[in-house]
Design a protein around this motif. Structure first.
Motif, PDB file in Angstrom:
ATOM      1  N   GLU A 109     -10.690  -9.073  -1.699  1.00 67.57           N
ATOM      2  CA  GLU A 109     -10.126  -7.913  -0.986  1.00 67.57           C
ATOM      3  C   GLU A 109      -9.464  -6.955  -1.981  1.00 67.57           C
ATOM      4  N   GLY A 110      -8.743  -7.499  -2.956  1.00 62.94           N
ATOM      5  CA  GLY A 110      -8.119  -6.651  -3.962  1.00 62.94           C
ATOM      6  C   GLY A 110      -9.143  -5.910  -4.804  1.00 62.94           C
ATOM      7  N   PHE A 111     -10.205  -6.616  -5.204  1.00 59.92           N
ATOM      8  CA  PHE A 111     -11.267  -5.970  -5.977  1.00 59.92           C
ATOM      9  C   PHE A 111     -11.955  -4.876  -5.166  1.00 59.92           C
ATOM     10  N   ASN A 112     -12.217  -5.156  -3.905  1.00 60.32           N
ATOM     11  CA  ASN A 112     -12.863  -4.165  -3.053  1.00 60.32           C
ATOM     12  C   ASN A 112     -11.964  -2.950  -2.831  1.00 60.32           C
ATOM     13  N   LEU A 113     -10.652  -3.176  -2.710  1.00 60.86           N
ATOM     14  CA  LEU A 113      -9.714  -2.059  -2.567  1.00 60.86           C
ATOM     15  C   LEU A 113      -9.723  -1.180  -3.814  1.00 60.86           C
ATOM     16  N   TYR A 114      -9.831  -1.811  -4.973  1.00 65.26           N
ATOM     17  CA  TYR A 114      -9.905  -1.041  -6.219  1.00 65.26           C
ATOM     18  C   TYR A 114     -11.154  -0.163  -6.235  1.00 65.26           C
ATOM     19  N   LEU A 115     -12.290  -0.695  -5.774  1.00 65.66           N
ATOM     20  CA  LEU A 115     -13.517   0.101  -5.738  1.00 65.66           C
ATOM     21  C   LEU A 115     -13.389   1.272  -4.772  1.00 65.66           C
ATOM     22  N   LEU A 116     -12.750   1.051  -3.649  1.00 60.84           N
ATOM     23  CA  LEU A 116     -12.622   2.112  -2.642  1.00 60.84           C
ATOM     24  C   LEU A 116     -11.719   3.247  -3.109  1.00 60.84           C
ATOM     25  N   LEU A 117     -10.624   2.902  -3.789  1.00 57.71           N
ATOM     26  CA  LEU A 117      -9.670   3.927  -4.202  1.00 57.71           C
ATOM     27  C   LEU A 117      -9.933   4.460  -5.612  1.00 57.71           C
ATOM     28  N   GLY A 118     -10.438   3.614  -6.476  1.00 60.79           N
ATOM     29  CA  GLY A 118     -10.619   4.023  -7.870  1.00 60.79           C
ATOM     30  C   GLY A 118     -11.974   4.608  -8.173  1.00 60.79           C
ATOM     31  N   ARG A 119     -13.002   4.088  -7.498  1.00 57.67           N
ATOM     32  CA  ARG A 119     -14.354   4.581  -7.730  1.00 57.67           C
ATOM     33  C   ARG A 119     -14.930   5.064  -6.404  1.00 57.67           C
ATOM     34  N   SER A 169      -2.576 -14.253  -7.144  1.00 56.50           N
ATOM     35  CA  SER A 169      -1.398 -13.515  -6.687  1.00 56.50           C
ATOM     36  C   SER A 169      -1.030 -12.414  -7.673  1.00 56.50           C
ATOM     37  N   LEU A 170      -1.081 -12.723  -8.974  1.00 55.82           N
ATOM     38  CA  LEU A 170      -0.776 -11.715  -9.988  1.00 55.82           C
ATOM     39  C   LEU A 170      -1.778 -10.570  -9.934  1.00 55.82           C
ATOM     40  N   PHE A 171      -3.055 -10.896  -9.795  1.00 53.36           N
ATOM     41  CA  PHE A 171      -4.089  -9.861  -9.707  1.00 53.36           C
ATOM     42  C   PHE A 171      -3.857  -8.960  -8.500  1.00 53.36           C
ATOM     43  N   ASN A 172      -3.578  -9.547  -7.344  1.00 50.88           N
ATOM     44  CA  ASN A 172      -3.390  -8.748  -6.140  1.00 50.88           C
ATOM     45  C   ASN A 172      -2.092  -7.953  -6.172  1.00 50.88           C
ATOM     46  N   LEU A 173      -1.052  -8.479  -6.821  1.00 52.56           N
ATOM     47  CA  LEU A 173       0.185  -7.705  -6.965  1.00 52.56           C
ATOM     48  C   LEU A 173      -0.048  -6.473  -7.837  1.00 52.56           C
ATOM     49  N   VAL A 174      -0.829  -6.628  -8.889  1.00 55.92           N
ATOM     50  CA  VAL A 174      -1.163  -5.481  -9.737  1.00 55.92           C
ATOM     51  C   VAL A 174      -1.987  -4.467  -8.952  1.00 55.92           C
ATOM     52  N   VAL A 175      -2.972  -4.947  -8.187  1.00 53.94           N
ATOM     53  CA  VAL A 175      -3.792  -4.046  -7.368  1.00 53.94           C
ATOM     54  C   VAL A 175      -2.939  -3.343  -6.310  1.00 53.94           C
ATOM     55  N   LEU A 176      -2.010  -4.067  -5.697  1.00 56.75           N
ATOM     56  CA  LEU A 176      -1.150  -3.470  -4.690  1.00 56.75           C
ATOM     57  C   LEU A 176      -0.280  -2.370  -5.296  1.00 56.75           C
ATOM     58  N   ALA A 177       0.325  -2.632  -6.448  1.00 54.33           N
ATOM     59  CA  ALA A 177       1.151  -1.614  -7.106  1.00 54.33           C
ATOM     60  C   ALA A 177       0.317  -0.393  -7.471  1.00 54.33           C
ATOM     61  N   TRP A 178      -0.893  -0.642  -7.987  1.00 56.92           N
ATOM     62  CA  TRP A 178      -1.770   0.479  -8.333  1.00 56.92           C
ATOM     63  C   TRP A 178      -2.207   1.259  -7.090  1.00 56.92           C
ATOM     64  N   ALA A 179      -2.504   0.553  -5.993  1.00 54.59           N
ATOM     65  CA  ALA A 179      -2.927   1.224  -4.756  1.00 54.59           C
ATOM     66  C   ALA A 179      -1.801   2.082  -4.191  1.00 54.59           C
ATOM     67  N   LEU A 180      -0.580   1.582  -4.215  1.00 54.08           N
ATOM     68  CA  LEU A 180       0.557   2.362  -3.711  1.00 54.08           C
ATOM     69  C   LEU A 180       0.780   3.603  -4.568  1.00 54.08           C
ATOM     70  N   TRP A 181       0.637   3.454  -5.889  1.00 55.13           N
ATOM     71  CA  TRP A 181       0.780   4.616  -6.768  1.00 55.13           C
ATOM     72  C   TRP A 181      -0.318   5.637  -6.489  1.00 55.13           C
ATOM     73  N   THR A 182      -1.542   5.183  -6.252  1.00 50.68           N
ATOM     74  CA  THR A 182      -2.659   6.077  -5.961  1.00 50.68           C
ATOM     75  C   THR A 182      -2.459   6.795  -4.633  1.00 50.68           C
ATOM     76  N   LEU A 183      -2.024   6.070  -3.608  1.00 49.05           N
ATOM     77  CA  LEU A 183      -1.781   6.684  -2.303  1.00 49.05           C
ATOM     78  C   LEU A 183      -0.660   7.717  -2.383  1.00 49.05           C
ATOM     79  N   ARG A 184       0.379   7.421  -3.137  1.00 55.05           N
ATOM     80  CA  ARG A 184       1.486   8.367  -3.290  1.00 55.05           C
ATOM     81  C   ARG A 184       1.005   9.650  -3.974  1.00 55.05           C
ATOM     82  N   ARG A 185       0.162   9.508  -4.968  1.00 54.47           N
ATOM     83  CA  ARG A 185      -0.360  10.685  -5.660  1.00 54.47           C
ATOM     84  C   ARG A 185      -1.243  11.522  -4.738  1.00 54.47           C
ATOM     85  N   LEU A 186      -2.044  10.858  -3.902  1.00 55.80           N
ATOM     86  CA  LEU A 186      -2.882  11.584  -2.948  1.00 55.80           C
ATOM     87  C   LEU A 186      -2.041  12.316  -1.913  1.00 55.80           C
ATOM     88  N   ARG A 187      -0.954  11.723  -1.471  1.00 56.04           N
ATOM     89  CA  ARG A 187      -0.081  12.361  -0.490  1.00 56.04           C
ATOM     90  C   ARG A 187       0.611  13.587  -1.098  1.00 56.04           C
TER      91      ARG A 187
END
Length: 528
Positions: free
Chosen positions: A335-345, A424-442
């Motif tokens: 799920e974390g990898f797929n979220l990265y593809l959706l938001l990053g690529r 857990s570490l991988f998904n925490l990194v993805v979550l932090a990156w996703a929140l930063w990306t969403l904030r930038r889009l907003r």
């Protein structure tokens, strides 16, 4: 003739006496040979031990008891009758003493046998009952695959001449006194179970025994059967208090049951709307299926760890529980990898047979790891003891709660804590990156305040979807232990229910967006 008969009778008695003395000498010599063989091979075989037991059961001796002793082995045999009223033995004396016992020096031991001991044997009206006791001290005659440490290096054994003794209403009490500092250790009363864990010699098992610690220098074992007993010493950084066992068990039962129902409903709804599903929805459903399997296996695990259940069943369930956990963690990482593809690529993310490849990874990789563990050593799975302590004014009692789970410390460290820590570490990194990306889009949309509520729901949903609450498992120490136990139990037992809420919110959101597009299209057609 009378004189000849009397002389013949005397010769027979002398011959019998000499034969009995030679038998005692053979028995003592055999015990000494066991010590010598132990010095050569570190352990002796079960054949040697059974031979010693048979010699004790069959040796004739005058009086009511026989005692033979070497520096490391002490053998005792007692003649019992069906009016047996109980027996108490200590390392200081072999006389019958009151059941309450007395003061014992540190480093000693005692065994108390209830009157019920001869109940079943006396139903067959035996000519003679015999109780044998064998004490092993200051040596490691019994070694399991883990080279477990034993309190005082003592092993105390007992056996009745007429069959096995088990399921006693009044337990056999075995006391161990010591002068060691046991801080940081878990003490568990165990017995030697031959053939346990598919080992040729055997292993230690806590079945049928209760551990108590009446004082700092005494460990009391209450067991409902006769065999070889010892106190197992294991390093334990954190023990679960007994008063928390009931609420935590209740929370787990209710939470996992709710999650099972929620996950089952979600999967059924997915099959109902299967034609409308896309690759993202199918990934979510695989995560739901793994959570459903995990909750079912977890609820069944304590029940199948009980003694009437065959060990192979508990081993299979433990492997299934480990597989379900690994699958759940793997699908969280997917799920974390797929979220990265959706938001990053956003563009050019087409991957041929994408869901199929993810399915092979999500379900196949955990299966490979579990099968590899079983092929290396099948005993890595089975009944696992969770120590629970109960403190009172005069001492501490230990209860052993069993669950079908991973027994090997190495496999637990690598394929449970290590695997869970990486995901857990991988998904925490993805979550932090996703929140930063969403904030930038907003910020680019120039309307951050109007979307505050929606962003909050998105953050909570992503936190649940990526399973970041499982990282709480690494805070089970010190002052964090108590809140961690409840937070981890509540959040992760309801994990399937939280995923169900996320699925419903996404479903409502997609339907609302589709409805808005239809209305916009209709209004544009009307305007034209």
């Amino acid at each position: 003739m009378d004189h000849c008969g009397a002389l013949f009778l005397c010769l027979c008695l002398l011959t019998l006496q000499n034969a009995t003395a030679e038998t005692w000498e053979e028995l003592l010599r055999y015990m000494e040979n066991m010590q010598v063989s132990r010095g050569r091979s570190s352990v002796f075989s079960s054949r040697q031990l059974h031979q010693l037991e048979q010699m004790l059961l069959n040796t004739s001796f005058p009086g009511y008891n026989l005692t033979l002793q070497t520096p490391t082995i002490q053998s005792l045999a007692f003649k019992l009758s069906c009016d047996f009223s109980g027996l108490s033995l200590t390392s200081a004396t072999l006389k019958r003493v009151p059941q309450a016992g007395g003061q014992h020096a540190r480093g000693q031991h005692a065994m108390q046998f209830p009157a019920e001991l001869t109940r079943d044997a006396c139903k067959t009206r035996p000519r003679e009952l015999r109780l044998i006791c064998i004490y092993f001290s200051n040596t490691h005659f019994f070694k399991d695959e883990n080279n477990s440490s034993l309190l005082n290096n003592y092993v105390l054994g007992a056996q009745l001449s007429h069959g096995h003794v088990n399921n006693l209403r009044d337990p056999v009490n075995i006391s161990f006194w010591h002068n060691q500092s046991l801080e940081g250790y878990t003490l568990t009363c165990v017995f030697w179970k031959e053939g346990a864990r598919k080992q040729p010699w055997g292993g230690w098992s806590p079945e049928g025994c209760r551990t108590e610690q009446p004082s700092r220098s005494q460990v009391l074992c209450r067991c409902n059967h006769l065999t070889y007993f010892a106190v197992l010493m294991q390093l334990s950084p954190a023990l679960v208090p007994a008063e928390l066992l009931a609420p935590l068990t209740y929370i787990s039962l209710v939470g996992c049951s709710i999650s099972i129902v929620a996950s089952l409903i979600t999967v059924l709804l997915h099959f109902h709307f299967r034609k409308q599903s896309d690759s993202l929805t199918r990934i979510h459903m695989n995560l739901h299926a793994s959570v459903l399997l995990l909750n079912i296996a977890f609820l069944l695990s304590p029940a199948f760890a009980m003694s009437p259940v065959p060990g192979s069943v508990c081993t299979a369930l433990a492997a299934a529980l480990h597989y379900a956990l690994l699958s759940c963690l793997t699908w969280m990482a997917i799920e974390g990898f797929n979220l990265y593809l959706l938001l990053g690529r956003v563009y050019n993310i087409y991957i041929r047979r994408y869901v199929f490849k993810l399915g092979v990874l999500g379900w196949g990789a955990p299966a490979l790891l579990v099968l590899l563990s079983l092929s290396v050593k099948s005993s890595v799975y089975g009944p696992c003891t969770i120590p629970v302590f109960d403190s009172w004014e005069n001492g501490t009692a230990f209860q052993n709660m069993s669950i079908c789970w991973v027994r090997s410390p190495v496999v637990h460290s690598v394929l449970v804590m290590g695997y869970g820590g990486l995901t857990s570490l991988f998904n925490l990194v993805v979550l932090a990156w996703a929140l930063w990306t969403l904030r930038r889009l907003r910020e680019r949309a120039d309307a951050p305040s109007a979307r505050a509520c929606h962003d909050t729901v998105t953050v909570l949903g992503l936190t649940v979807l990526l399973g970041t609450t499982w990282a709480l498992a690494f805070f089970s120490f010190g002052v964090f232990l108590l809140p961690q136990l409840f937070l981890f139990t509540i959040l992760n037992s309801l994990y399937g229910f939280f995923l169900f809420l996320w699925f419903c919110s996404q479903r409502c959101r997609s339907e609302a967006e589709a409805k808005a597009q239809i209305e916009a299209f209709s209004s544009s057609q009307t305007t034209q």
